[in-house]
Write a protein that holds these residues in place. Sequence first.
Motif, PDB file in Angstrom:
ATOM      1  N   ILE A 162       0.838  -1.198   0.000  1.00 20.87           N
ATOM      2  CA  ILE A 162       0.000   0.000   0.000  1.00 20.87           C
ATOM      3  C   ILE A 162       0.877   1.254   0.000  1.00 20.87           C
ATOM      4  O   ILE A 162       0.554   2.252  -0.637  1.00 20.87           O
ATOM      5  N   GLY A 163       2.001   1.188   0.714  1.00 21.41           N
ATOM      6  CA  GLY A 163       2.920   2.316   0.712  1.00 21.41           C
ATOM      7  C   GLY A 163       3.411   2.644  -0.691  1.00 21.41           C
ATOM      8  O   GLY A 163       3.402   3.808  -1.119  1.00 21.41           O
ATOM      9  N   THR A 344     -16.048   3.564   0.917  1.00 17.23           N
ATOM     10  CA  THR A 344     -15.157   2.605   1.557  1.00 17.23           C
ATOM     11  C   THR A 344     -14.032   3.337   2.276  1.00 17.23           C
ATOM     12  O   THR A 344     -13.840   4.544   2.111  1.00 17.23           O
ATOM     13  N   SER A 345     -13.277   2.600   3.099  1.00 20.22           N
ATOM     14  CA  SER A 345     -12.158   3.185   3.839  1.00 20.22           C
ATOM     15  C   SER A 345     -11.073   3.644   2.872  1.00 20.22           C
ATOM     16  O   SER A 345     -10.771   2.949   1.896  1.00 20.22           O
ATOM     17  N   TYR A 346     -10.478   4.789   3.168  1.00 20.80           N
ATOM     18  CA  TYR A 346      -9.517   5.401   2.252  1.00 20.80           C
ATOM     19  C   TYR A 346      -8.086   5.252   2.734  1.00 20.80           C
ATOM     20  O   TYR A 346      -7.753   5.579   3.876  1.00 20.80           O
ATOM     21  N   VAL A 347      -7.236   4.768   1.833  1.00 17.10           N
ATOM     22  CA  VAL A 347      -5.831   4.598   2.165  1.00 17.10           C
ATOM     23  C   VAL A 347      -5.164   5.948   2.396  1.00 17.10           C
ATOM     24  O   VAL A 347      -4.134   6.044   3.087  1.00 17.10           O
ATOM     25  N   LEU A 398       6.971   6.292   4.629  1.00 18.69           N
ATOM     26  CA  LEU A 398       6.803   5.868   6.015  1.00 18.69           C
ATOM     27  C   LEU A 398       6.268   4.429   6.096  1.00 18.69           C
ATOM     28  O   LEU A 398       6.701   3.640   6.929  1.00 18.69           O
ATOM     29  N   MET A 399       5.339   4.090   5.213  1.00 15.38           N
ATOM     30  CA  MET A 399       4.768   2.744   5.232  1.00 15.38           C
ATOM     31  C   MET A 399       5.753   1.706   4.687  1.00 15.38           C
ATOM     32  O   MET A 399       5.714   0.534   5.062  1.00 15.38           O
ATOM     33  N   MET A 400       6.640   2.123   3.809  1.00 18.32           N
ATOM     34  CA  MET A 400       7.642   1.212   3.247  1.00 18.32           C
ATOM     35  C   MET A 400       8.614   0.704   4.298  1.00 18.32           C
ATOM     36  O   MET A 400       9.240  -0.346   4.129  1.00 18.32           O
ATOM     37  N   THR A 401       8.760   1.438   5.395  1.00 19.90           N
ATOM     38  CA  THR A 401       9.725   1.019   6.416  1.00 19.90           C
ATOM     39  C   THR A 401       9.353  -0.323   7.043  1.00 19.90           C
ATOM     40  O   THR A 401      10.197  -0.959   7.674  1.00 19.90           O
ATOM     41  N   GLN A 402       8.101  -0.768   6.861  1.00 21.77           N
ATOM     42  CA  GLN A 402       7.691  -2.062   7.406  1.00 21.77           C
ATOM     43  C   GLN A 402       8.336  -3.238   6.672  1.00 21.77           C
ATOM     44  O   GLN A 402       8.262  -4.372   7.143  1.00 21.77           O
ATOM     45  N   VAL A 403       8.965  -2.976   5.538  1.00 12.84           N
ATOM     46  CA  VAL A 403       9.532  -4.068   4.740  1.00 12.84           C
ATOM     47  C   VAL A 403      10.610  -4.827   5.504  1.00 12.84           C
ATOM     48  O   VAL A 403      10.831  -6.021   5.292  1.00 12.84           O
ATOM     49  N   GLY A 404      11.286  -4.140   6.418  1.00 14.90           N
ATOM     50  CA  GLY A 404      12.346  -4.788   7.185  1.00 14.90           C
ATOM     51  C   GLY A 404      11.837  -5.792   8.195  1.00 14.90           C
ATOM     52  O   GLY A 404      12.622  -6.589   8.733  1.00 14.90           O
ATOM     53  N   ARG A 405      10.526  -5.797   8.460  1.00 17.42           N
ATOM     54  CA  ARG A 405       9.963  -6.731   9.438  1.00 17.42           C
ATOM     55  C   ARG A 405       9.591  -8.068   8.821  1.00 17.42           C
ATOM     56  O   ARG A 405       9.249  -9.012   9.525  1.00 17.42           O
ATOM     57  N   ILE A 406       9.630  -8.160   7.499  1.00 16.84           N
ATOM     58  CA  ILE A 406       9.290  -9.410   6.811  1.00 16.84           C
ATOM     59  C   ILE A 406      10.485 -10.351   6.827  1.00 16.84           C
ATOM     60  O   ILE A 406      11.619  -9.942   6.588  1.00 16.84           O
ATOM     61  N   ASP A 407      10.240 -11.626   7.118  1.00 20.60           N
ATOM     62  CA  ASP A 407      11.298 -12.633   7.144  1.00 20.60           C
ATOM     63  C   ASP A 407      11.581 -13.101   5.721  1.00 20.60           C
ATOM     64  O   ASP A 407      10.976 -14.049   5.216  1.00 20.60           O
ATOM     65  N   TRP A 408      12.541 -12.448   5.056  1.00 21.61           N
ATOM     66  CA  TRP A 408      12.834 -12.766   3.664  1.00 21.61           C
ATOM     67  C   TRP A 408      13.586 -14.079   3.508  1.00 21.61           C
ATOM     68  O   TRP A 408      13.727 -14.595   2.383  1.00 21.61           O
ATOM     69  N   ALA A 409      14.092 -14.639   4.595  1.00 17.11           N
ATOM     70  CA  ALA A 409      14.782 -15.931   4.520  1.00 17.11           C
ATOM     71  C   ALA A 409      13.803 -17.084   4.366  1.00 17.11           C
ATOM     72  O   ALA A 409      14.161 -18.162   3.883  1.00 17.11           O
ATOM     73  N   THR A 420       2.557  -9.814  -3.382  1.00 20.72           N
ATOM     74  CA  THR A 420       1.594  -8.835  -2.857  1.00 20.72           C
ATOM     75  C   THR A 420       2.107  -7.417  -3.037  1.00 20.72           C
ATOM     76  O   THR A 420       1.388  -6.533  -3.515  1.00 20.72           O
ATOM     77  N   ILE A 421       3.363  -7.188  -2.645  1.00 21.04           N
ATOM     78  CA  ILE A 421       3.956  -5.849  -2.710  1.00 21.04           C
ATOM     79  C   ILE A 421       4.054  -5.366  -4.153  1.00 21.04           C
ATOM     80  O   ILE A 421       3.739  -4.205  -4.458  1.00 21.04           O
ATOM     81  N   ALA A 422       4.482  -6.243  -5.058  1.00 23.27           N
ATOM     82  CA  ALA A 422       4.715  -5.827  -6.444  1.00 23.27           C
ATOM     83  C   ALA A 422       3.425  -5.572  -7.210  1.00 23.27           C
ATOM     84  O   ALA A 422       3.314  -4.592  -7.958  1.00 23.27           O
ATOM     85  N   ILE A 423       2.434  -6.439  -7.028  1.00 24.65           N
ATOM     86  CA  ILE A 423       1.237  -6.361  -7.863  1.00 24.65           C
ATOM     87  C   ILE A 423       0.343  -5.179  -7.489  1.00 24.65           C
ATOM     88  O   ILE A 423      -0.353  -4.628  -8.341  1.00 24.65           O
ATOM     89  N   MET A 424       0.360  -4.753  -6.226  1.00 17.63           N
ATOM     90  CA  MET A 424      -0.483  -3.598  -5.850  1.00 17.63           C
ATOM     91  C   MET A 424      -0.178  -2.368  -6.698  1.00 17.63           C
ATOM     92  O   MET A 424      -1.078  -1.824  -7.354  1.00 17.63           O
ATOM     93  N   PRO A 425       1.067  -1.874  -6.717  1.00 25.73           N
ATOM     94  CA  PRO A 425       1.323  -0.690  -7.544  1.00 25.73           C
ATOM     95  C   PRO A 425       1.314  -0.986  -9.035  1.00 25.73           C
ATOM     96  O   PRO A 425       0.882  -0.152  -9.832  1.00 25.73           O
TER      97      PRO A 425
END
Length: 481
Positions: A162-163, A344-347, A398-409, A420-425
């Motif tokens: 969404i970011g 609907t709710s707005y991003v 600011l929302m992109m900073t959450q990417v570091g919390r994902i376990d990429w391993a 999910t991240i790629a297809i949204m934008p």
Amino acid sequence: MPSRPPSRTTDHERGPAPGRLDAFFQISARGSTLGREVRGGFATFFTMAYILVLNPVILSGATDINGDQLSVEQLVTVTALVAAVMTVLMGVTANLPLALAAGLGINAMVAYQIAPRMTWPEAMGLVVIEGIILCVLSATGLREAVMNAIPMGLKQAIGVGIGLFIALIGFVDAGFTSGQEMSPPLALGGTGELNGWPVLIFCLGLLLTLALLARRVKGAILISIVTMTVLAIVVNAIADIGDAEWGLSVPSVPDDVIATPDFGLLGEFSLLGAFGEISFITVVLLIFTLFLTDFFDTMGTAVGVTSEAGLLDEKGRVPRLGRLLFVDGLAAVAGGAASASSNTSYVESAAGVGEGARTGFANLVTGALFALALFFAPLAAVVPSQAATPALVAVGFLMMTQVGRIDWADLNLAIPAFVTIAIMPFTYSITNGIGAGFVTFVLLKVVLGRTREVTWLLWLTAGLFVVYFAINPIEQLLGVS
């Protein structure tokens, strides 16, 4: 992953917050202040105000089966009215800084896919039916159960996606980037380079916003929006700029400040009329598409915005989720009943969160501004998108900073997260990104022989998304045009 703790404030920063008001909205408990909530409410409104222009443009730009068009003036009224009422209701009942308004994408579907097959009242009746279904699912807890069944990694990916999505919205709406008929599909400006004063306003606004954020200036986003609006008005008065360069909102002092609202579209809907206009299967498929888009757009927005606000609990759950989802469903009903299309709710609420909003009190401010727009509609067109969209890009960061919390391993989770991240934008749709992530997640579980880890809700949701993505061949198979 525990949610981000609310920012701490001193007693001096909080100011004289009224006791009952503070207790009801938990302003101090969430580490916020009345000042931050007010600024957040203003920021959210200014980043959403374009809907007062865009929704009427989209809905009035199409004709129904009889060749009838909706009135722009009446559409402005119902767009502002429903947004005001539902935003306030969300703030009071769910106590979340999540504003609502007519949903983009859904209104285009209503205008260009549904209305040409039936009358406007019948088309809006389908929106009401879809909203009723959402309310029923919310009241039974099924909608909440689906949201809580999402793995934490996917929730984090939704926030990141969404970011990127809202940052892209900012760049596109400002004219900083745009699509082209020839390769490449996206380019700088419209011709591969930046042209015109409006784009310069956006660039200056973005630099100002980022600079103020870096210096942790209170009200950074709102200061930037107001400053660049004033500058845009001055530039537009001095330079020879065509209205088309600015887009929907031209920054100029309006001739009239107050306008009388026209409520003629209220109640102009036919609940079951569409079933007598087209085939039953076609009606069901149209309602299904509306429902699925509304259902998961809200889910992604709720998770992304509340996560950025640090309001998720230790299990990644959204507070007062049941109330949030019911109000969102009710907003769809209200939008259809008022001929404003599904609300609907707005991003863009993330702009208010970026300004410090943490409670539903910010919604009271945003809702009040939408209510004022009923009478001061000419002022809503003063803020050009080039002055408001830098806020979306900044909040996207600011929302992109959450990417570091994902376990990429963990590839079993990292791959669906990436999808999910790629297809949204890349598809300009929150729903598409969530759906692709769900389907990929379930597929990998099957491939790895770990189907026991997939709940029945995830199976059901992934199956619905398969139908959603394959809706065109399904329509052809069933003989539905």
